[in-house]
Design an enzyme around this catalytic site. Structure first.
Site, short mmCIF file in Angstrom:
data_model
loop_
_atom_site.label_atom_id
_atom_site.label_comp_id
_atom_site.label_asym_id
_atom_site.label_seq_id
_atom_site.Cartn_x
_atom_site.Cartn_y
_atom_site.Cartn_z
NE ARG A 72 3.19 -12.92 19.27
CZ ARG A 72 1.90 -13.03 19.59
NH1 ARG A 72 1.55 -13.12 20.88
NH2 ARG A 72 0.96 -13.03 18.66
CD GLU A 98 31.13 -19.62 39.83
OE1 GLU A 98 30.29 -19.62 38.89
OE2 GLU A 98 30.88 -20.04 40.97
CG ASP A 132 26.94 -14.65 32.54
OD1 ASP A 132 26.51 -14.42 31.41
OD2 ASP A 132 26.65 -15.69 33.18
CG HIS A 147 24.28 -20.42 23.31
ND1 HIS A 147 23.09 -20.96 23.75
CD2 HIS A 147 25.23 -20.87 24.15
CE1 HIS A 147 23.33 -21.71 24.82
NE2 HIS A 147 24.62 -21.67 25.08
#
Ligand code: F6P
Length: 344
Positions: free
Chosen positions: A268, A104, A128, A274
């Protein structure tokens, strides 16, 4: 002709495959040279570059993760102030067309440069998958595979311990990774930025599942997911970073505490972070990145400036950068409803 190429914003698997394809197509199909600018827009502002050639080293880029050119986020103000320097660098290096590969932020900057008269052809990238006017961006499929593989593994340990597992995946504004990895791995709930959640409803779904005698509950949470305004939970404020991006404060960890307090279940949290962006691209992403690179080089040589390569169905085409950067491609409600059929 001389083509300039750069990679901007967060890295993603497939960037090197695009670079390889741009270099190969430009050199072999058109006899053009390619210059790679280093560390995103900074390379243009500081005239730091490398010559890229269609040799063996270039060929090995297909499977290599990250970006050999380096990348960085640059504040739009720095670009505006540096416009003359950018033009100077392009002139000094005899660059006829610039191919910025980015998400973007990078593509918005490319649109602006194009409006300022700089010949530009954009290539969309992001794990994304939130760039508009293209069905997919490369990197997404790789991230999806990593996330799905991780959640697949969490099922057995969650079941053995009769636990609730929250898996936080990337997705700042758009929940595509959460949605698709949730569906692909048979998660019992998915929370995405586009659909603010109600903590009570999350707890209800967990309770219902355990009451049915099931032994575990897995919820995939996009990092940008937020409780609804009227939900009985709020997130810690993280402020914004130097680029104006919201700083996340760990939605999954905060939700875990809420669930434990409310229904006394052991929870949990796994934050994939990354890991989703690293390593070699999947075959799908290698092919998509290669096709984007070939078509971007063609567009640059055909004079299709101000355009972005895009995937529509099976075909690669061109769309105006200005159109593609108007808005993000978010998960529509109908797609969320598909995943919701399996909640609880
Ligand atoms: O590339 C997009 C993205 O992966 C987002 O999902 C995430 O919020 C962001 O990048 C992380 O960026 P950084 O590498 O700067 O931490």
């Amino acid at each position: 002709m001389r083509i300039g190429v750069l990679t901007g914003g967060g890295d993603c698997p497939g960037l090197n495959a695009v670079i390889r394809a741009v270099v190969r197509t430009s050199e072999v199909r058109y006899g053009s040279a390619v210059v790679g600018f280093l560390d995103g827009w900074r390379g243009l502002l500081e005239d730091r570059r490398v010559h890229l050639a269609a040799d063996d080293r270039n060929d090995r880029l297909l499977t290599k993760g990250g970006t050999i050119l380096g990348t960085a986020r640059t504040h739009p103000d720095q670009l505006r102030v540096g416009l003359d320097q950018i033009r100077q660098t392009l002139d000094d290096n005899g660059i006829d067309v610039l191919i910025p590969i980015g998400g973007e932020g990078t593509l918005t900057a490319a649109t602006w440069l194009s409006n300022e008269g700089v010949p530009v052809v954009g290539v969309p990238k992001t794990i994304d998958n939130d760039i508009d006017c293209t069905d997919l961006t490369f990197g997404f499929d790789t991230a999806l595979e990593v996330a799905t593989g991780a959640i697949d593994r969490l099922h057995s340990t969650a079941e053995s311990h009769q636990r609730v597992m929250l898996v936080e995946v990337m997705g700042r504004h758009a929940g595509w990774i959460a949605l698709n990895s949730g569906i692909a791995s048979g998660a019992h709930m998915v929370l995405i930025p586009e659909q603010p959640f109600d903590v009570e409803e999350v707890c209800r779904q967990v309770k219902r599942r355990f009451q049915r005698g099931e032994k575990h509950f897995i919820c995939v949470v996009a990092e940008g997911a937020k409780p609804a305004d009227d939900s009985a939970m709020s997130l810690r404020e993280g402020g914004v970073d130097e680029f104006g991006h919201e700083r996340f404060t760990g939605v999954a960890h905060q939700l875990a505490i809420e669930i434990e307090n409310r229904i006394n279940k052991e929870v949990r949290v796994t934050v994939l972070g990354h890991v989703q962006r690293g390593g070699t691209p999947t075959p799908f992403d290698r092919v998509l990145a290669t096709r984007f690179g070939v078509n971007a080089a063609d567009a640059a040589h055909n004079g299709d400036y101000g355009m972005m390569v895009s995937l529509r169905g099976e075909e690669i085409g061109l769309v105006p950068l200005a159109e593609a950067t108007k808005q993000l491609k978010l998960v529509p409600e109908s797609r969320y409803r598909d995943a919701a059929a399996f909640f609880g």
